[in-house]
Scaffold this active site. Structure first.
Site, PDB file in Angstrom:
ATOM      1  N   ARG A  62       0.852  -1.183   0.000  1.00 17.47           N
ATOM      2  CA  ARG A  62       0.000   0.000   0.000  1.00 17.47           C
ATOM      3  C   ARG A  62       0.893   1.241   0.000  1.00 17.47           C
ATOM      4  O   ARG A  62       2.058   1.193   0.414  1.00 17.47           O
ATOM      5  CB  ARG A  62      -0.905   0.029   1.228  1.00 17.47           C
ATOM      6  N   HIS A 100      -1.808   2.334  -5.985  1.00 11.82           N
ATOM      7  CA  HIS A 100      -2.665   1.168  -5.755  1.00 11.82           C
ATOM      8  C   HIS A 100      -2.841   0.341  -7.020  1.00 11.82           C
ATOM      9  O   HIS A 100      -3.148  -0.849  -6.951  1.00 11.82           O
ATOM     10  CB  HIS A 100      -4.023   1.620  -5.202  1.00 11.82           C
ATOM     11  N   HIS A 146      -4.913  -8.664   3.683  1.00  7.97           N
ATOM     12  CA  HIS A 146      -6.365  -8.524   3.813  1.00  7.97           C
ATOM     13  C   HIS A 146      -6.860  -9.316   5.021  1.00  7.97           C
ATOM     14  O   HIS A 146      -6.516 -10.486   5.177  1.00  7.97           O
ATOM     15  CB  HIS A 146      -7.074  -9.044   2.562  1.00  7.97           C
TER      16      HIS A 146
END
Length: 301
Positions: A147, A238, A264
């Site tokens: 990220r 991204h 995640h």
């Protein structure tokens, strides 16, 4: 403590204890500021005086104001987090935001670059320190699926190039260790050699003044390189993360593995990339199958 102070108390907790990103904090602040105004309009002495009916009324107002489904989902998440915090730390006895469902948002597939476009993007010319730095940043983005905030926060000590690993702190202050590809390692070694002459700052990626590069500066450098390389699409950090996930899933089909690499919390978040993979297969089918492109509406019964 009045309602405004309650809000500031909670936001301070999110910033210090949970270390939410500045972007998320800003969004929560706006959402909860609207809720504070609503509570005052309803003559509620504190946020704990709100019940489920109040929450539904508030959500209804936001929907009537044409708030998007994703905004309503984020708003409910902010409210649930606020009341969880107050139950744990301030003696509140209920969470009125629980059990209230948000409208489903339409699924928008993340935009990615194909392998040839990635190659075109990353193989720009130049051996000046800024070129070496930009190349190392972009190679690391794509190699490890980071990220933007994770890359910006990296220190030199977070790299272990001998074992080809990088340790990052992601959402929810969760730490994970990721592999680094061979080409990215080469680019990082070159950057570290150039970087050592700039400043003693521990930040991995520095600007020309020797200070840590911020989010906006990293985004601008990526846009510049994309334009320089003749890429038509708006390229952002991204997009490299999405491309990393999509390409890895196409090659491995290991959804759980990709989930771990991306950091995640829920597998459902990672499953969006299976749709991208299917989209790719459908395109291959359309190009290759002899009857895939026939005009169905011209067929007769």
């Amino acid at each position: 403590m009045n309602i405004q102070h309650e809000l500031e108390d909670f936001l301070d907790y999110l910033a210090t204890a949970r270390r939410l990103s500045p972007h998320t904090l800003s969004a929560y602040r706006n959402d909860l500021a609207n809720f504070v105004v609503f509570c005052e309009q309803q003559n509620l002495a504190s946020v704990d005086a709100a019940d489920s009916a109040h929450i539904r009324h508030f959500i209804g107002q936001r929907r009537s104001a044409s708030a998007a489904a994703v905004s309503i989902q984020r708003l409910l998440s902010a409210l649930r987090s606020l009341y969880r915090y107050r139950m744990r730390h301030r003696g509140a006895i209920h969470n009125p935001a629980l059990g209230i469902s948000a409208p489903k948002r339409p699924q928008r597939l993340p935009k990615t670059l194909d392998v040839d476009m990635i190659k075109q993007l990353l193989e720009f010319e130049g051996d000046e320190p800024i070129d070496i730095r930009d190349r190392a940043m972009m190679e690391l983005f794509y190699s490890s699926g980071l990220r933007l905030a994770e890359l910006a926060d990296l220190n030199v000590s977070d790299l272990d190039l001998n074992d080809a690993l990088v340790t990052v702190t992601g959402k929810g202050n969760k730490t994970r260790t990721l592999p680094i590809g061979r080409i990215a390692i080469t680019a990082l070694r070159r950057w570290l050699t150039s970087r050592d002459s700039l400043a003693p700052d521990q930040a991995l990626f520095l600007g020309q003044r020797g200070k840590r590069l911020g989010h906006r500066a990293i985004q601008q450098r990526l846009r510049f390189r994309a334009t320089q390389q003749g890429l038509p699409a708006h390229v952002h950090p991204h997009m490299l993360r999405h491309s990393f996930a999509s390409h890895l899933l196409e090659s491995s089909s290991d959804l759980r593995g990709v989930q771990e690499l991306l950091g995640h919390a829920n597998l459902s978040t990672t499953q969006v990339y299976t749709h991208l993979d299917f989209q790719h297969l459908a395109q291959v089918y359309d190009k290759a199958h002899p009857r895939a492109t026939r005009k169905v509406n011209n067929e007769q019964d």
